[in-house]
Design a protein around this motif. Structure first.
Motif, short mmCIF file in Angstrom:
data_model
loop_
_atom_site.label_atom_id
_atom_site.label_comp_id
_atom_site.label_asym_id
_atom_site.label_seq_id
_atom_site.Cartn_x
_atom_site.Cartn_y
_atom_site.Cartn_z
N GLY A 118 36.61 -10.43 53.92
CA GLY A 118 36.68 -11.78 53.37
C GLY A 118 37.43 -12.88 54.21
N ILE A 119 38.12 -12.51 55.45
CA ILE A 119 38.73 -13.55 56.07
C ILE A 119 37.96 -14.27 56.85
CG2 ILE A 119 40.60 -13.93 57.88
CD1 ILE A 119 41.73 -11.12 57.16
N ARG A 120 36.98 -13.83 57.51
CA ARG A 120 35.62 -14.64 58.32
C ARG A 120 34.32 -14.51 57.32
NH1 ARG A 120 39.15 -16.84 61.12
NH2 ARG A 120 40.70 -15.61 61.83
N LYS A 121 33.64 -15.57 57.53
CA LYS A 121 32.63 -15.72 56.71
C LYS A 121 31.61 -14.40 57.05
CE LYS A 121 29.58 -19.22 56.65
NZ LYS A 121 28.35 -18.55 56.75
N GLU A 122 31.31 -14.53 58.31
CA GLU A 122 30.17 -13.31 58.90
C GLU A 122 30.35 -13.19 60.41
OE1 GLU A 122 26.64 -16.56 59.55
OE2 GLU A 122 26.16 -14.93 58.25
N LEU A 123 29.87 -12.09 60.86
CA LEU A 123 29.85 -11.80 62.05
C LEU A 123 28.75 -12.27 62.80
CD1 LEU A 123 31.23 -9.91 64.49
CD2 LEU A 123 29.43 -8.27 63.99
N SER A 124 28.96 -13.09 64.07
CA SER A 124 28.09 -13.27 65.20
C SER A 124 27.75 -12.33 65.96
CB SER A 124 28.36 -14.55 65.53
OG SER A 124 28.26 -15.72 64.57
N VAL A 125 26.54 -11.69 66.13
CA VAL A 125 26.41 -10.85 66.92
C VAL A 125 25.72 -11.58 68.34
CG1 VAL A 125 24.91 -8.76 67.47
CG2 VAL A 125 25.83 -8.91 65.29
N PHE A 126 26.42 -11.26 69.40
CA PHE A 126 26.09 -12.33 70.50
C PHE A 126 24.88 -11.51 71.29
CE2 PHE A 126 29.60 -14.72 69.52
CZ PHE A 126 30.76 -13.94 69.70
N GLY A 127 23.75 -11.73 70.75
CA GLY A 127 22.36 -11.57 71.51
C GLY A 127 21.93 -10.04 71.08
N ASP A 128 20.57 -10.05 70.83
CA ASP A 128 19.87 -8.67 70.51
C ASP A 128 18.89 -8.57 71.59
OD1 ASP A 128 17.98 -9.27 67.67
OD2 ASP A 128 18.02 -10.47 69.42
N ASN A 129 18.73 -9.15 72.66
CA ASN A 129 17.80 -9.16 73.60
C ASN A 129 18.13 -8.69 74.87
OD1 ASN A 129 19.13 -11.38 74.55
ND2 ASN A 129 17.64 -12.78 74.51
N TYR A 130 19.16 -7.87 74.83
CA TYR A 130 19.45 -7.20 76.38
C TYR A 130 18.63 -5.92 76.36
CZ TYR A 130 23.83 -9.77 76.41
OH TYR A 130 24.65 -11.00 76.56
N PRO A 131 18.48 -5.31 77.59
CA PRO A 131 17.58 -4.19 77.74
C PRO A 131 18.41 -3.02 77.52
CG PRO A 131 18.74 -5.02 80.00
CD PRO A 131 19.10 -6.02 78.68
N THR A 132 18.54 -2.68 76.10
CA THR A 132 19.25 -1.66 75.60
C THR A 132 18.51 -1.27 74.27
OG1 THR A 132 20.63 -2.83 74.09
CG2 THR A 132 21.53 -2.44 76.24
N ASN A 133 18.83 -0.13 73.83
CA ASN A 133 18.02 0.67 72.79
C ASN A 133 17.59 -0.13 71.66
OD1 ASN A 133 20.55 0.81 71.91
ND2 ASN A 133 20.32 3.01 71.25
N ASP A 134 18.80 -0.98 71.32
CA ASP A 134 18.38 -1.75 70.15
C ASP A 134 18.66 -3.22 70.49
OD1 ASP A 134 21.69 -1.13 68.48
OD2 ASP A 134 21.28 -2.60 70.43
N GLY A 135 18.83 -3.38 71.70
CA GLY A 135 18.98 -4.94 72.23
C GLY A 135 20.08 -5.67 72.28
N THR A 136 21.29 -4.92 71.81
CA THR A 136 22.55 -5.39 71.82
C THR A 136 23.58 -4.54 72.88
OG1 THR A 136 23.42 -3.58 70.06
CG2 THR A 136 22.78 -5.84 69.43
N CYS A 137 24.48 -5.21 73.39
CA CYS A 137 25.25 -4.52 74.42
C CYS A 137 26.09 -3.30 74.29
CB CYS A 137 26.26 -5.45 74.93
SG CYS A 137 25.98 -7.26 75.54
N ILE A 138 26.30 -2.63 75.23
CA ILE A 138 26.84 -1.31 74.93
C ILE A 138 28.26 -1.20 75.63
CG2 ILE A 138 26.45 1.20 75.77
CD1 ILE A 138 23.64 0.64 75.44
N ARG A 139 28.99 -0.67 74.80
CA ARG A 139 30.50 -0.50 75.24
C ARG A 139 31.00 0.86 75.14
NH1 ARG A 139 29.28 -4.40 77.09
NH2 ARG A 139 29.99 -6.53 77.24
N ASP A 140 32.05 1.36 75.73
CA ASP A 140 32.67 2.50 75.28
C ASP A 140 34.00 2.38 74.37
OD1 ASP A 140 33.62 5.59 77.43
OD2 ASP A 140 34.28 4.97 75.46
N TYR A 141 33.72 2.52 73.12
CA TYR A 141 35.07 2.09 72.13
C TYR A 141 35.69 3.40 71.95
CZ TYR A 141 32.11 -1.91 71.23
OH TYR A 141 31.17 -3.17 71.37
N ILE A 142 37.12 3.25 72.48
CA ILE A 142 38.13 4.34 72.27
C ILE A 142 39.14 4.06 71.45
CG2 ILE A 142 38.96 3.32 74.72
CD1 ILE A 142 39.70 6.51 74.99
#
Ligand code: WQD
Length: 336
Positions: free
Chosen positions: A211-235
């Motif tokens: 509740g500290i931030r109102k909502e998350l902005s997803v920066f784009g869903d029109n990338y050439p990936t399976n669901d259109g959003t960017c892919i990263r290696d979260y470790i």
């Protein structure tokens, strides 16, 4: 054995101090507190019961760095985290990044290379690859022109170290290229403490859920990936921390093949932004408030690690899953 950890009160630094202490090292932390709170010391001590030596010192001050090493000649290794690391800020204020990240590295190496034998672990980043041509990214992938002054300081940093290693055999270095470190220690006594509005995805997710931030902005869903959003290696940050101890031990045991080595630190799995959100919703059992907005300048489409070299040569492998890391980030946020 005494190990110096610069930036040791920061996100990855503090988790590495814990793992070093758990492995029996005595730790000296240098931090100028520009992007970390002294309260992190209490968090470290509450986990390990051991109090590191702390020196508030700015590594940009050459005289201070020289003074420190005059009275600390019995250091067995250095893990150098201290640097400014916000990509966006580096675009707005490049000179701050070149002065802070490069000058401090030069001053510390000037002192460290005077030691009998130097074991130097450098905090680098997958940012050095830019948008790599193919996935997964191995250490032999070409270094691309940096997308930001921050990324450039990491590339320059590696080159500076490589050049010193060429002329000084007793200077032994390992550069660790992190992919996307996330999460927090399982005790929830230390974690990521972004100052102001978080630039990175996971702290923004947990602050939105809190509740500290109102909502998350997803920066784009029109990338050439399976669901259109960017892919990263979260470790998981603890997996990253453990790799630093293993890398340092490799140098202390003279096991390195050459005096300059590079290892990717990732899980080897790519996750899209939407998959990270789904992971968070799964582990927190609550819906996340987010909306799709325009792309963010400078984002690469996809980046995830080829972990073969770290697994086989370094003898390290990430143990935590994305869900483990997201749950630890959420527990930390709730404690905050
Ligand atoms: C991850 C993904 C965003 C925030 C950077 C540095 C790297 C390291 C980690 C320092 C991207 C998306 C993000 C948001 C979003 N930093 N995103 N909404 O950019 O991969 O890496 O931070 O060492 O060197 O380059 O991490 O967490 O900023 O972004 O949609 O509010 O999440 O577009 O696809 P990044 P990030």
């Amino acid at each position: 054995m005494k190990v110096l950890v610069t930036g040791g009160l920061g996100f990855i630094g503090s988790h590495t101090v814990v793992e070093l202490q758990n492995s029996g090292f005595d730790v000296i932390i240098i931090d100028n507190l520009s992007n970390a709170s002294i309260d992190v010391m209490d968090g470290i001590v509450s986990i390990t019961g051991k109090t590191p030596i702390f020196e508030k010192l700015d590594l940009k001050d050459k005289a201070e760095v020289q003074q420190f090493f005059k009275s600390n000649e019995d250091i067995s290794g250095v893990i150098h985290f201290a640097a400014s690391k916000a990509v966006g800020e580096s675009v707005e204020n490049p000179l701050l990044y070149y002065e802070n990240n490069i000058n401090s590295l030069v001053y510390i190496i000037q002192e460290v290379k005077k030691l009998e034998r130097c074991n130097f672990i450098f905090s680098s980043s997958c940012t050095v690859y830019g948008q790599a041509d193919s996935m997964p990214i191995s250490e032999s992938a070409p270094i691309k022109p940096a997308e930001s002054p921050y990324g450039n300081t990491k590339q320059i940093g590696e080159t500076i170290i490589k050049d010193v290693c060429k002329i000084k055999e007793s200077f032994n270095a390992i550069a660790l290229r992190y992919f996307n470190p996330i999460g927090a220690h399982k005790s929830a006594n230390i974690g990521e403490l972004p100052i102001g509005v978080p630039q990175n995805l996971v702290p923004y997710i947990t602050q939105t859920a809190a509740g500290i931030r109102k909502e998350l902005s997803v920066f784009g869903d029109n990338y050439p990936t399976n669901d259109g959003t960017c892919i990263r290696d979260y470790i998981h940050v603890v997996d990253i921390a453990k790799a630093h101890v293993i890398a340092l031990q490799r140098l202390l045991d003279f096991k390195n093949d050459t005096n300059f080595e590079v290892f990717n630190l990732g899980t080897g799995t790519g996750s899209s932004v939407l998959e990270v959100i789904q992971s968070f919703e799964r582990v927190s059992n609550q819906k996340l408030n987010y909306k799709i907005v325009n792309r963010r300048e400078g984002d690469v489409i996809s980046a995830y690690a080829d972990t073969k070299k770290a697994n086989t040569v370094l003898g390290w492998k990430a143990e935590s899953s994305l869900d483990d890391a997201m749950l630890s980030a959420w527990k930390w946020q709730q404690k905050l």
